[in-house]
Design an enzyme around this catalytic site. Structure first.
Site, mmCIF file in Angstrom:
data_model
loop_
_atom_site.group_PDB
_atom_site.id
_atom_site.type_symbol
_atom_site.label_atom_id
_atom_site.label_comp_id
_atom_site.label_asym_id
_atom_site.label_seq_id
_atom_site.Cartn_x
_atom_site.Cartn_y
_atom_site.Cartn_z
ATOM 1 N N ASN A 115 1.412 -3.752 -13.966
ATOM 2 C CA ASN A 115 2.657 -4.164 -13.090
ATOM 3 C C ASN A 115 2.293 -5.335 -12.388
ATOM 4 O OD1 ASN A 115 4.664 -2.348 -13.790
ATOM 5 N ND2 ASN A 115 3.639 -0.581 -12.279
ATOM 6 N N THR B 14 -5.009 6.498 0.751
ATOM 7 C CA THR B 14 -6.296 6.430 1.220
ATOM 8 C C THR B 14 -6.508 5.479 2.348
ATOM 9 O OG1 THR B 14 -7.493 5.213 -0.424
ATOM 10 C CG2 THR B 14 -7.934 7.559 -0.419
ATOM 11 N N TYR C 199 -4.395 -10.264 -20.936
ATOM 12 C CA TYR C 199 -3.108 -11.085 -20.429
ATOM 13 C C TYR C 199 -3.583 -12.485 -20.418
ATOM 14 C CZ TYR C 199 0.689 -7.708 -19.054
ATOM 15 O OH TYR C 199 1.491 -6.653 -19.222
ATOM 16 N N GLY D 165 1.852 -8.521 -15.074
ATOM 17 C CA GLY D 165 3.433 -8.859 -15.257
ATOM 18 C C GLY D 165 3.829 -9.720 -14.148
ATOM 19 N N LYS E 152 2.126 -13.202 -14.368
ATOM 20 C CA LYS E 152 2.616 -13.919 -15.310
ATOM 21 C C LYS E 152 4.172 -14.507 -14.924
ATOM 22 C CE LYS E 152 4.581 -12.965 -19.933
ATOM 23 N NZ LYS E 152 4.701 -11.825 -21.084
ATOM 24 N N ARG F 28 -17.569 9.063 1.308
ATOM 25 C CA ARG F 28 -18.960 8.318 0.585
ATOM 26 C C ARG F 28 -20.144 8.300 1.540
ATOM 27 N NH1 ARG F 28 -15.203 2.937 -1.190
ATOM 28 N NH2 ARG F 28 -13.917 3.611 0.620
ATOM 29 N N ASP G 14 0.785 -1.222 -0.207
ATOM 30 C CA ASP G 14 -0.146 -0.021 0.033
ATOM 31 C C ASP G 14 0.953 1.139 -0.013
ATOM 32 O OD1 ASP G 14 -2.272 2.223 0.827
ATOM 33 O OD2 ASP G 14 -3.028 0.148 1.043
ATOM 34 N N TYR H 119 -11.884 7.159 -13.030
ATOM 35 C CA TYR H 119 -12.175 5.914 -12.214
ATOM 36 C C TYR H 119 -12.820 4.905 -13.092
ATOM 37 C CZ TYR H 119 -13.787 3.098 -8.343
ATOM 38 O OH TYR H 119 -13.947 1.940 -7.377
ATOM 39 N N LYS I 147 -10.908 1.810 -14.504
ATOM 40 C CA LYS I 147 -11.276 0.495 -14.106
ATOM 41 C C LYS I 147 -11.602 -0.410 -15.489
ATOM 42 C CE LYS I 147 -10.941 0.327 -9.601
ATOM 43 N NZ LYS I 147 -10.376 -0.894 -8.951
HETATM 44 P P1 NAD Z 1 -9.929 2.295 0.205
HETATM 45 O O1 NAD Z 1 -9.529 3.812 -0.694
HETATM 46 O O2 NAD Z 1 -10.179 2.421 1.377
HETATM 47 O O3 NAD Z 1 -8.508 1.330 -0.262
HETATM 48 C C1 NAD Z 1 -7.926 1.755 -1.421
HETATM 49 C C2 NAD Z 1 -6.325 1.391 -0.986
HETATM 50 O O4 NAD Z 1 -5.534 1.266 -2.015
HETATM 51 C C3 NAD Z 1 -5.816 2.265 0.016
HETATM 52 O O5 NAD Z 1 -5.325 1.423 1.122
HETATM 53 C C4 NAD Z 1 -4.914 3.091 -0.494
HETATM 54 O O6 NAD Z 1 -3.830 3.573 0.247
HETATM 55 C C5 NAD Z 1 -4.376 2.047 -1.691
HETATM 56 N N1 NAD Z 1 -3.735 2.752 -2.849
HETATM 57 C C6 NAD Z 1 -4.405 3.753 -3.526
HETATM 58 N N2 NAD Z 1 -3.428 3.840 -4.684
HETATM 59 C C7 NAD Z 1 -2.309 3.356 -4.692
HETATM 60 C C8 NAD Z 1 -1.102 3.097 -5.286
HETATM 61 N N3 NAD Z 1 -0.845 3.805 -6.426
HETATM 62 N N4 NAD Z 1 -0.266 2.280 -4.832
HETATM 63 C C9 NAD Z 1 -0.358 1.501 -3.930
HETATM 64 N N5 NAD Z 1 -1.592 1.480 -3.007
HETATM 65 C C10 NAD Z 1 -2.485 2.464 -3.566
HETATM 66 O O7 NAD Z 1 -11.122 1.699 -0.813
HETATM 67 P P2 NAD Z 1 -11.864 0.438 -0.625
HETATM 68 O O8 NAD Z 1 -13.242 0.752 -0.562
HETATM 69 O O9 NAD Z 1 -11.244 -0.459 0.272
HETATM 70 O O10 NAD Z 1 -11.671 -0.130 -2.321
HETATM 71 C C11 NAD Z 1 -10.640 -1.120 -2.632
HETATM 72 C C12 NAD Z 1 -10.748 -1.684 -3.779
HETATM 73 O O11 NAD Z 1 -12.208 -2.169 -4.255
HETATM 74 C C13 NAD Z 1 -10.767 -0.287 -5.015
HETATM 75 O O12 NAD Z 1 -9.851 -1.001 -6.084
HETATM 76 C C14 NAD Z 1 -11.683 -0.065 -5.543
HETATM 77 O O13 NAD Z 1 -11.970 0.488 -6.836
HETATM 78 C C15 NAD Z 1 -12.788 -1.439 -5.346
HETATM 79 N N6 NAD Z 1 -14.162 -1.228 -5.270
HETATM 80 C C16 NAD Z 1 -14.671 -0.592 -4.012
HETATM 81 C C17 NAD Z 1 -15.751 -0.471 -3.873
HETATM 82 C C18 NAD Z 1 -16.525 -0.156 -2.506
HETATM 83 O O14 NAD Z 1 -17.728 0.198 -2.456
HETATM 84 N N7 NAD Z 1 -15.825 0.109 -1.355
HETATM 85 C C19 NAD Z 1 -16.880 -0.560 -4.715
HETATM 86 C C20 NAD Z 1 -16.362 -1.271 -6.089
HETATM 87 C C21 NAD Z 1 -14.918 -1.337 -6.187
HETATM 88 N N1 UDP Z 2 -24.317 11.002 -1.582
HETATM 89 C C1 UDP Z 2 -25.004 11.951 -0.593
HETATM 90 N N2 UDP Z 2 -24.355 12.707 0.673
HETATM 91 C C2 UDP Z 2 -23.088 12.478 0.870
HETATM 92 C C3 UDP Z 2 -22.226 11.575 0.129
HETATM 93 C C4 UDP Z 2 -22.907 10.889 -1.278
HETATM 94 O O1 UDP Z 2 -25.970 12.347 -1.030
HETATM 95 O O2 UDP Z 2 -22.603 12.898 1.728
HETATM 96 C C5 UDP Z 2 -24.899 10.709 -2.475
HETATM 97 C C6 UDP Z 2 -23.935 10.528 -3.831
HETATM 98 O O3 UDP Z 2 -24.451 11.953 -4.555
HETATM 99 C C7 UDP Z 2 -24.485 9.308 -4.481
HETATM 100 C C8 UDP Z 2 -24.783 8.308 -3.233
HETATM 101 O O4 UDP Z 2 -24.771 9.142 -2.170
HETATM 102 O O5 UDP Z 2 -25.665 9.371 -5.096
HETATM 103 C C9 UDP Z 2 -23.653 7.416 -3.185
HETATM 104 O O6 UDP Z 2 -22.371 8.126 -3.037
HETATM 105 P P1 UDP Z 2 -21.086 7.438 -2.711
HETATM 106 O O7 UDP Z 2 -19.849 8.369 -2.885
HETATM 107 O O8 UDP Z 2 -21.084 6.706 -1.524
HETATM 108 O O9 UDP Z 2 -20.955 6.025 -3.733
HETATM 109 P P2 UDP Z 2 -20.845 6.345 -5.304
HETATM 110 O O10 UDP Z 2 -21.534 7.272 -5.922
HETATM 111 O O11 UDP Z 2 -19.711 5.893 -6.030
HETATM 112 O O12 UDP Z 2 -21.889 5.073 -5.584
#
Ligand code: NAD
Ligand code: UDP
Length: 316
Positions: free
Chosen positions: A98, A36, A158, A101, A104, A185, A32, A144, A148
């Site tokens: 990365n 975040t 890959y 890779g 692989k 969020r 990490d 984002y 993704k």
């Molecule tokens: P998070 O922000 O809490 O965790 C992401 C982690 O990745 C953090 O610890 C951050 O420091 C690390 N990170 C970010 N950029 C980096 C980099 N360049 N190199 C090394 N580490 C890095 O978010 P999360 O909710 O735990 O999400 C984890 C994964 O799940 C993400 O890939 C996210 O896109 C995916 N995801 C999460 C949700 C959700 O609702 N939480 C939904 C869809 C997808």
């Molecule tokens: N949202 C909200 N108030 C907040 C944060 C988010 O009304 O303080 C709304 C946001 O506009 C979205 C939904 O809640 O419609 C979910 O937002 P989040 O950022 O959690 O995730 P995502 O939009 O990526 O699903």
């Protein structure tokens, strides 16, 4: 015992995943850059001699002998991924290159944490894996969403070109303990606001919907996906199909915390999806998995977590 690399291991989901993998008797390496993520999320695991912590950025190559890789490194909250959008794209795309890779080279199985955001502001409801999505490629969320989407492309390439063993899951809104209190969020925002008696900020009219999955259910689905045979690579939706409006969520949080907070309405951010709900038929069929924890039960645990956090550090 397997040796497993978790990128984003100090993040919200990553920290739960590391704990679960250790509990199952594996050796785990958390990688990490702490953009975040927080050490607080993994400090309780550090006594375990089978847990290693690496500070590294996935945009640079990293080499280690492992059997499996869970690629989670990427900020997930809109506020954080929009803070430095170029870096977000680099993290998704260069991070995937990365880690693929590495997979692989050492013949590791690799799972990508993709997202429901690949469906954008969906015009098909609920969303099935066959839906190609409705994404604005130049909007605020595109760093984002498109990052993704390219990661998924790279994983498939890959796999087909180099026989890398891949798995892709599309995660829908997930919540629970270890979310960053200022993550931005909706679940963490509403709980923090309610516990502090601050106004609850609804963006737009609050009639947009989301389907919230508790983190333990997701982690169970991730392990089941990783354990599937080589012939099933996904993508597969992992989410809870119970759908709520954001207004319903706000009312639930106020009710459950006994808060005196008022609801206030603020402008809706651009490209904010109007509705989101996973079709999880494929996960049920291929993984024998479905979420078990209803929203209220998960909210109790999450509210407890944030209450404790505020008790321990009032300035948080
Ligand atoms: P998070 O922000 O809490 O965790 C992401 C982690 O990745 C953090 O610890 C951050 O420091 C690390 N990170 C970010 N950029 C980096 C980099 N360049 N190199 C090394 N580490 C890095 O978010 P999360 O909710 O735990 O999400 C984890 C994964 O799940 C993400 O890939 C996210 O896109 C995916 N995801 C999460 C949700 C959700 O609702 N939480 C939904 C869809 C997808
Ligand atoms: N949202 C909200 N108030 C907040 C944060 C988010 O009304 O303080 C709304 C946001 O506009 C979205 C939904 O809640 O419609 C979910 O937002 P989040 O950022 O959690 O995730 P995502 O939009 O990526 O699903």
């Amino acid at each position: 015992m397997k040796r497993i690399l978790v990128t984003g291991g100090a993040g919200f989901i990553g920290s739960h995943l590391c704990k679960r993998l250790l509990d199952e008797g594996n050796e785990v390496i958390s990688l990490d850059n702490y953009f975040t993520g927080q050490k607080r999320n993994i400090v309780s695991l550090m006594d375990n001699p089978y847990f290693e912590v690496v500070r590294h950025d996935v945009t640079s190559p990293y080499f280690v002998e492992v059997d499996q890789i869970y690629n989670l490194a990427c900020p997930a909250s809109p506020i954080h991924y929009q803070y430095n959008p170029i870096k977000t794209v680099k993290t998704s795309v260069m991070g995937a290159i990365n880690m693929l890779g590495l997979a692989k080279r050492v013949r590791a199985k690799i799972l990508q944490a993709s997202t429901s955001e690949v469906y954008g502001d969906p015009q098909v409801h609920p969303q099935t894996e066959g839906y190609w999505g409705h994404v604005n490629p130049i909007g605020l969320r595109s760093c984002y969403d498109e990052g993704k989407r390219v990661s998924e492309t790279l994983f498939m390439n890959y796999h087909h070109q180099n026989n890398v063993k891949i798995k892709i899951i599309r995660i829908f809104n997930t919540y629970g303990p270890n979310m960053h209190p200022h993550d931005g969020r909706v679940v963490s925002n509403f709980i923090m606001q309610a516990l502090r008696g601050q106004d609850i900020t609804i963006y737009g009219d609050g009639l947009q919907t989301r389907s919230f999955q508790y983190v333990d259910d997701l982690v169970e689905g991730m392990l089941k996906m990783m354990a599937t045979g080589d012939d099933f690579i996904g993508p597969v939706n992992t989410g809870n199909p119970d759908e709520f409006t954001i207004l319903e969520l706000a009312e639930k949080v106020i009710d459950m915390t006994g808060s005196k907070s008022k609801i206030i309405y603020q402008p809706l951010p651009s490209d904010d999806p109007m509705q989101r709900k996973p079709d999880i038929s494929l996960a049920k069929e291929k993984l024998n998995w479905e979420p078990k924890i209803p929203l209220e039960q998960g909210l109790v645990k999450t509210i407890d977590y944030f209450e404790k956090l505020i008790r321990e550090d009032k300035d948080i």
